[in-house]
Enzyme design. Structure first.
Site, PDB file in Angstrom:
ATOM      1  N   VAL A  59      33.538  47.658  -1.916  1.00 23.96           N
ATOM      2  CA  VAL A  59      33.002  48.381  -0.758  1.00 23.96           C
ATOM      3  C   VAL A  59      31.560  47.946  -0.487  1.00 23.96           C
ATOM      4  O   VAL A  59      31.173  47.724   0.666  1.00 23.96           O
ATOM      5  CB  VAL A  59      33.098  49.909  -0.959  1.00 23.96           C
ATOM      6  CG1 VAL A  59      32.451  50.659   0.198  1.00 23.96           C
ATOM      7  CG2 VAL A  59      34.564  50.334  -1.097  1.00 23.96           C
ATOM      8  N   CYS A  60      30.770  47.795  -1.535  1.00 21.86           N
ATOM      9  CA  CYS A  60      29.364  47.383  -1.371  1.00 21.86           C
ATOM     10  C   CYS A  60      29.271  45.980  -0.768  1.00 21.86           C
ATOM     11  O   CYS A  60      28.431  45.712   0.092  1.00 21.86           O
ATOM     12  CB  CYS A  60      28.637  47.408  -2.712  1.00 21.86           C
ATOM     13  SG  CYS A  60      28.597  49.038  -3.488  1.00 21.86           S
ATOM     14  N   SER A  61      30.132  45.106  -1.225  1.00 20.85           N
ATOM     15  CA  SER A  61      30.184  43.742  -0.715  1.00 20.85           C
ATOM     16  C   SER A  61      30.534  43.748   0.776  1.00 20.85           C
ATOM     17  O   SER A  61      29.868  43.087   1.584  1.00 20.85           O
ATOM     18  CB  SER A  61      31.222  42.960  -1.522  1.00 20.85           C
ATOM     19  OG  SER A  61      31.333  41.646  -1.062  1.00 20.85           O
ATOM     20  N   THR A  64      27.626  45.113   2.879  1.00 20.17           N
ATOM     21  CA  THR A  64      26.536  44.140   3.022  1.00 20.17           C
ATOM     22  C   THR A  64      26.940  43.009   3.954  1.00 20.17           C
ATOM     23  O   THR A  64      26.152  42.598   4.819  1.00 20.17           O
ATOM     24  CB  THR A  64      26.122  43.615   1.632  1.00 20.17           C
ATOM     25  OG1 THR A  64      25.778  44.752   0.810  1.00 20.17           O
ATOM     26  CG2 THR A  64      24.935  42.673   1.733  1.00 20.17           C
TER      27      THR A  64
END
Length: 166
Positions: A59-61, A64
Site C-alpha cells: 500500500v505504501c509503495s 508513493t
C-alpha cells in the site's frame, strides 16, 4: 483523536492531532543523502505530505507511486513522502521504482515529524498512514488520518485539496 488501527488492533498515536486551519508545525527530517531538512525548505509552495509506515510495503509503495505520477502534473506543489524508513532504503527504493517527482524523507532519527503531526505509532515506532496538504502560507488545508493503517488514503480528495490550495 479518532481511533486508528493496525491490522484491526487499536494503536496509540503520539503527539497532537493536526486540524484544517492549523499553522503547519515546522519539523526536521533527513533526506536520502542524510541532510537535515525542514518544512521551511519548501516555503512559498503548496505541500502535499504523504505519510507512510514503510515504503517497501504494497500500500505504501502504491501511495508513493501514485503521488509521484500526479506530482508531474502540479504547478508550485512539492510532494513529500515521509516514513520511518532509513534514508538508504528510501534511496534504493526510489531508484528501483524510478521515483523522481517527489522527495522521500526519513523521520527515523528522532520522530520529530511524527510527534508534531500526531502520527507516530507508539507501539510500533512507525508513522500512521496520513495525508496533509499545506498551502503556500504554511496553513493546513486538508488532513486525512487513515482509520486502518493498511488501507489506502483517499487519493482523489487529497489531489483535489492540493489543486484548491494556493
Amino acid at each position: 483523536m479518532k481511533q486508528i488501527t493496525f491490522h484491526h488492533d487499536p494503536v496509540t498515536l503520539v503527539g497532537k492531532e493536526i486540524k484544517v486551519g492549523d499553522k503547519a508545525p515546522n519539523f526536521t527530517v533527513l533526506t536520502n543523502d542524510l541532510q537535515e531538512v525542514s518544512l521551511d525548505e519548501y516555503k512559498g509552495k503548496v505541500k502535499l505530505i504523504s505519510v507512510v509506515p514503510s515504503i517497501d510495503t504494497g500500500v505504501c509503495s502504491k501511495q508513493t507511486r501514485t503521488f509521484n505520477e500526479e506530482a508531474e502534473k502540479l504547478d508550485n506543489v512539492q510532494v513529500l513522502t515521509i516514513s520511518m524508513d532509513l534514508p538508504f532504503a528510501q534511496k534504493r527504493w526510489c531508484a528501483a521504482e524510478g521515483i523522481k517527482n517527489l522527495d522521500t524523507l526519513s523521520d527515523h532519527r528522532d520522530g520529530d515529524f511524527g510527534e508534531k503531526y500526531g502520527v507516530l505509532i507508539k507501539e510500533l515506532r512507525l508513522l500512521t498512514r496520513s495525508i496533509f496538504v499545506v498551502d503556500s502560507n504554511d496553513v493546513v488545508t486538508y488532513v486525512e488520518y487513515v482509520d486502518e493503517v493498511s488501507n489506502h488514503p483517499d487519493y482523489d480528495a487529497a489531489l483535489e485539496a492540493v489543486k484548491q490550495a494556493k
